[in-house]
Each structure stands twice: as structure tokens, then as C-alpha cells.
Design a protein around this motif. Structure first.
Motif, PDB file in Angstrom:
ATOM      1  N   ILE A 458     -18.824  -9.737  13.273  1.00  0.00           N
ATOM      2  CA  ILE A 458     -18.817  -9.379  11.857  1.00  0.00           C
ATOM      3  C   ILE A 458     -17.465  -8.854  11.395  1.00  0.00           C
ATOM      4  CG2 ILE A 458     -19.644  -6.980  12.026  1.00  0.00           C
ATOM      5  CD1 ILE A 458     -21.113  -9.547   9.625  1.00  0.00           C
ATOM      6  N   ASP A 459     -16.820  -8.010  12.193  1.00  0.00           N
ATOM      7  CA  ASP A 459     -15.531  -7.450  11.758  1.00  0.00           C
ATOM      8  C   ASP A 459     -14.445  -8.524  11.732  1.00  0.00           C
ATOM      9  OD1 ASP A 459     -16.549  -4.897  11.347  1.00  0.00           O
ATOM     10  OD2 ASP A 459     -16.284  -4.347  13.456  1.00  0.00           O
ATOM     11  N   GLU A 460     -14.501  -9.455  12.678  1.00  0.00           N
ATOM     12  CA  GLU A 460     -13.549 -10.567  12.655  1.00  0.00           C
ATOM     13  C   GLU A 460     -13.782 -11.440  11.424  1.00  0.00           C
ATOM     14  OE1 GLU A 460     -12.008 -13.459  16.066  1.00  0.00           O
ATOM     15  OE2 GLU A 460     -13.965 -14.095  15.320  1.00  0.00           O
ATOM     16  N   THR A 461     -15.039 -11.640  11.069  1.00  0.00           N
ATOM     17  CA  THR A 461     -15.363 -12.435   9.885  1.00  0.00           C
ATOM     18  C   THR A 461     -14.801 -11.796   8.629  1.00  0.00           C
ATOM     19  OG1 THR A 461     -17.401 -13.237  10.937  1.00  0.00           O
ATOM     20  CG2 THR A 461     -17.245 -13.469   8.546  1.00  0.00           C
ATOM     21  N   VAL A 462     -14.967 -10.468   8.504  1.00  0.00           N
ATOM     22  CA  VAL A 462     -14.450  -9.763   7.333  1.00  0.00           C
ATOM     23  C   VAL A 462     -12.928  -9.840   7.296  1.00  0.00           C
ATOM     24  CG1 VAL A 462     -14.247  -7.510   6.209  1.00  0.00           C
ATOM     25  CG2 VAL A 462     -16.455  -8.233   7.160  1.00  0.00           C
ATOM     26  N   SER A 463     -12.294  -9.657   8.428  1.00  0.00           N
ATOM     27  CA  SER A 463     -10.837  -9.752   8.502  1.00  0.00           C
ATOM     28  C   SER A 463     -10.357 -11.149   8.110  1.00  0.00           C
ATOM     29  CB  SER A 463     -10.359  -9.411   9.911  1.00  0.00           C
ATOM     30  OG  SER A 463      -8.966  -9.593  10.038  1.00  0.00           O
TER      31      SER A 463
END
Length: 511
Positions: A458-463
Motif C-alpha cells: 500500500i505505501d509503495e502504491t501511494v508513493s
């Protein structure tokens, strides 16, 4: 000639009967069916308001909670009269208007309580209307989401409505995450309280996680002759288990869906969009349309609590009239977890996008209403950033102008059964930036006719979302030739209802 009955909670063929994309489908599919020469009856709840200018067809007498009750069915005029389609609404004192788009109710302490009551009554009234031959002999009943699944329950188990067994049942899943889960017993809005006389097969109706509950979404999947998802990729998604928030899949119903697929009952068919006789905005009216609507809203009593944000938005738009931006990004969506979870998880991501836009004289226009916590988040960020135009309301005129005049349409959906917004934007040659999930995979080709982002967690997706947004602006500013080619390809793509409904006849309506 086949005779169809469409049963739904929403229908955008009627004025003021839309909360989401399901209403567009229920408007457009019957129109395409009518082209074939078949006839369609479309019935929705009246919500204590939609029947007022209608023509009373009949009273409908049936039993709920062990007592007789009476509903009324009206024929009503659509926004556009189409030969071969008849529209109805059902009125009953307990089929109430909701606080979400004047349709659904938000019951945070006991989910689906109020909606279960009204849709229990609505579906039973529809069954009685079929019994009274209001729609003539019905060949195909097409149900939409959990709100109408009780009709499949009545077909299987209700001794008063055995006539339903003469019809072929199709069940469309527009959003699997809303399942209409209610207790079996010991609650006013429970199945045994409303239908105490019925015997039923517990295994066919039970929720797989809460064994003392009925799952109406599961009922529709298990008891219908054919099951349909609104895109092929979403069908694949929901046959896998969810791992929130990384992946939204079957939400507990993946096994039921895999069984339906193995039985040849489950099909993924992409929604279409209208390319003929469409509502067309006049170019150059975006800011004027926003200001006109804001002035109207501020005068409405129901909008008083939003007057501050509306006034703040109006001030920003007046400034834009004199100082037009170089780049306009936009989104039109309900304020929900599905649409804006990434922003709630990391508000700094949205703020970074806004700062990147500001450095390049860009703005972000977001129009929508919905869950209070998401509205509050957007209002707070709007106060902080002059280039964030948050329009906390609904207006067809503004929406049409947004689809026409944006440079980039942004869909950061956590999951997406199909999505219609990207199709409407592409229809106007507006490029889209989307999270590659569900139906967005089936409609937007990254680097060809739009842009996409995704990630392994999820954090990679947001980034990656933030990086992809900046990449879009960079292409617009520094490679206009490529941008123009992509725009032409986006505008040339056709997601036609003609093609989709041909597949409906082949996969869903053949028996």
C-alpha cells in the motif's frame, strides 16, 4: 420477443434517482435491449417522493411481519421516453428516502438496518406485482446488487410467489463490498421478523463469517441462474480473498464466486458508455457553472452546514476567472474508502500532489459528497491549499464541464468494479490517471491512452501515485506531441453498450 424486468435501488433514467454508477447501467442497458425489439420494465423504490407525478397502476397487498400491508405501484415518466421501456416506482410508508443521495441510509451503529427494512418491503412488493401480472409474463428478471437479492430468496422459498420460478434470474454485482448482512433473528430488521412463516435452506442464505446472519449479496450469487460482474478483471479480483488494505477481493464470498464460475454461471462483462445523444456541456463554462451552483447551494437550508466551504471554494473560483491555471486535474466521486482511501491513509500524498501542481500553475478540482470523515478531510485540505477546489455537492452541469475541460482526470480508487468516470473522460479526449485495479485495468492502457500506477504494497502504491501524477504533468508540459497522440487514442476508444449487451444476450440472457 423477450420481456425483461429490471429491479434496482437506482435508475438514472428517472430524475433524482442516482447515487452511483449502477444508476447509469440501469438507465443504459434497457435502452440497448429496447433496440433489439424486446421490452423492458424497470422498477425502483419511490423513496416517498418519486411517485408524486406518477400514474397509479395498482395496490399491492402482501404480508410482512405476520401482518397484511399495502404498497402502491406507479408508472412514472422518465427523463427521456424510449419506446419499449416502461418505468415504475413502488411506494410504501416504510420505503423511506435516505440521507445518501436521497436514496440510501447511513446506519453506522447497525449497518443496513434502515435499508434492509425498505428493501425487504420493496422486493416483496415487486414479487406481488409479478404475481398480479403487472409486467405481463416476465422472461428475464435482472437484479442489481444486494438491495434486490431478496427477490431471488422469494423465488426459492416463498410459497406465495412460486410464479417467480417461471422467470430466468440474472444477478449483477456492482460493488461486492456492500453485502446487506442482517441478523436472522432477534432484530426488527431481520429476515425471520419480516417473514416468520417462511422455511428456507440455511446453507443457501447464511453469511460465511457471521453464522447467525443472512448475507443478501451471497443470496443473489447462490440463487440466481447467472451472475455478472461489471468488468472481466473485477471478476478475477473477487474470486481471490481480500488482504486489506493491500487488496480488496471477494470479501468473504470468494468461494461462492469460484463455485459460480466453475458452474458456468459467473461472467465478467465490461460496462459500456453512451456515445449518442449524450448530454454535452458548452466549453468555457466550467468556472461559471461552479459559481452559479454555489450561489444556489448557499441559499438552500440543507447546505447551511457546508456554507463555509462553498464560500471558500467560490472565492477561489472567482480568482481563477482572472488568473486561469495552466493545468486542470479533476475527480468526480463519492467520498468513500473505495475512492479516496489513499488520501485518508496518507494526507501528505495529496498535499504533495497539490504542491507539485502549484509549482506549475495547476489546480485540482474534486467534486463529491459522501462519508463525513472523507468530506471533513477534503474540506480541511482545501482550506490549506488555494489550488484545491473542493466542490462539496452534486451538479450535472459542473460534472459535464469537468469531463470536458480538464487536462487530466484522476481516479485513485482502492478497488474499482468497473468505473464509468474514466470512460466519460476518455470520451471527451481527456487523459486519465488511474490505480490499475478491477475495471480500470480493462479500460485504461498505461502510456497508450492514459496513465496508471500500482505497487506491491500500500505505501509503495501511494508513493507511485504521487510520482505518476508528477509524470503526467511533465508529459503535458514537455512532450505535447505525445500528449496529443494519447488524447486522440483515448477519444477513439469505444466502450459501447451495443457490444456489451450483445454479450449479455450470449452469456446472461440465454437459457
Amino acid at each position: 420477443m423477450k420481456n425483461f424486468l429490471f429491479v434496482s435501488a437506482e435508475n438514472d433514467a428517472l430524475a433524482n434517482c442516482k447515487a452511483g454508477g449502477m444508476a447509469d447501467v440501469v438507465r443504459d442497458v434497457p435502452r440497448q435491449i429496447a433496440v433489439t425489439g424486446d421490452h423492458v420494465h424497470v422498477v425502483v423504490p419511490a423513496y416517498n417522493r418519486l411517485h408524486k407525478n406518477g400514474r397509479l397502476i395498482s395496490e399491492l397487498k402482501f404480508n410482512i411481519r405476520g401482518e397484511a400491508t399495502v404498497a402502491s405501484i406507479y408508472e412514472v415518466a422518465p427523463k427521456k421516453k424510449i419506446q419499449g421501456i416502461t418505468h415504475y416506482v413502488i411506494d410504501h410508508p416504510e420505503i423511506v428516502e435516505g440521507n445518501i443521495a436521497h436514496i440510501y441510509n447511513d446506519d453506522p451503529e447497525e449497518p443496513f438496518f434502515t435499508d434492509a427494512v425498505k428493501y425487504f418491503i420493496f422486493n416483496t412488493a415487486v414479487a406481488q406485482a409479478v404475481k398480479q401480472n403487472i409486467f405481463d409474463h416476465v422472461d428475464v428478471v435482472h437484479l442489481h446488487d444486494w438491495h434486490t437479492a431478496l427477490l431471488a430468496f422469494h423465488k426459492a422459498f416463498h410459497q406465495d410467489f412460486t410464479i417467480l420460478k417461471e422467470s430466468w434470474f440474472v444477478y449483477s454485482i456492482h460493488n461486492l463490498s456492500l453485502q446487506g448482512i442482517r441478523p436472522l433473528n432477534d432484530n426488527f430488521a431481520s429476515i425471520n421478523n419480516f417473514f416468520p412463516e417462511l422455511g428456507y435452506d440455511y446453507e443457501k442464505i447464511k453469511d460465511p463469517r457471521y453464522n447467525d446472519c443472512i448475507n443478501l449479496m451471497a443470496v443473489g450469487i447462490r440463487l440466481s441462474d447467472k451472475v455478472h460482474t461489471v468488468s472481466p478483471s473485477y471478476m478475477q479480483d473477487i474470486m481471490r480473498p481480500s488482504h486489506k488494505p493491500e487488496f480488496i477481493g471477494g470479501e468473504g464470498l470468494e468461494e461462492d464466486l469460484r463455485i459460480a464460475f466453475a458452474e458456468g454461471r459467473l461472467h465478467g462483462i465490461l460496462n459500456g458508455v453512451n456515445y449518442k445523444n449524450m448530454r454535452v456541456a458548452k466549453k468555457g463554462n466550467l468556472y461559471a457553472n461552479i459559481l452559479i451552483q454555489i450561489f444556489k447551494w448557499i441559499q438552500e437550508e440543507s447546505k447551511k452546514y457546508k456554507s463555509d466551504i462553498l464560500a471558500n471554494t467560490g472565492e477561489k473560483v472567482v480568482h481563477l476567472l482572472l488568473n486561469p491555471p495552466s493545468f486542470v486535474a479533476s475527480s468526480v466521486a463519492r467520498m468513500t474508502e473505495q475512492k479516496f482511501y489513499f488520501f485518508k491513509r496518507n494526507p501528505e500524498a495529496l498535499k504533495e500532489i497539490l504542491k507539485n501542481l502549484e509549482a506549475k500553475n495547476g489546480i485540482f478540482i474534486l467534486l463529491g459528497t459522501g462519508e463525513p470523515e472523507y468530506e471533513r478531510l477534503m474540506r480541511d485540505i482545501s482550506y490549506e491549499h488555494a489550488n484545491f477546489i473542493f466542490i462539496n455537492g452534486q451538479s450535472e452541469d459542473i460534472i459535464d464541464s469537468i469531463y470536458l475541460e480538464s487536462n487530466l482526470y484522476f481516479m485513485p480508487s482502492l478497488f474499482e468494479p468497473c468505473g464509468i468516470s474514466q470512460m466519460l473522460a476518455m470520451r471527451n479526449g481527456v487523459l486519465c490517471l488511474v490505480h490499475h485495479t478491477g475495471g480500470l485495468i480493462d479500460t485504461v492502457r498505461d502510456g497508450v491512452d492514459g496513465f496508471a500506477f500500482y505497487g506491491s504494497h500500500i505505501d509503495e502504491t501511494v508513493s507511485n501515485m504521487v510520482k505518476a501524477f508528477d509524470h503526467c504533468i511533465d508529459v503535458y508540459q514537455n512532450d505535447r506531441k505525445r500528449w496529443g497522440v494519447m488524447r486522440r487514442k483515448a477519444k477513439a476508444v469505444r466502450f459501447s453498450w451495443e457490444d456489451s449487451v450483445k454479450r449479455y444476450y450470449d452469456k446472461l440472457y440465454t437459457y
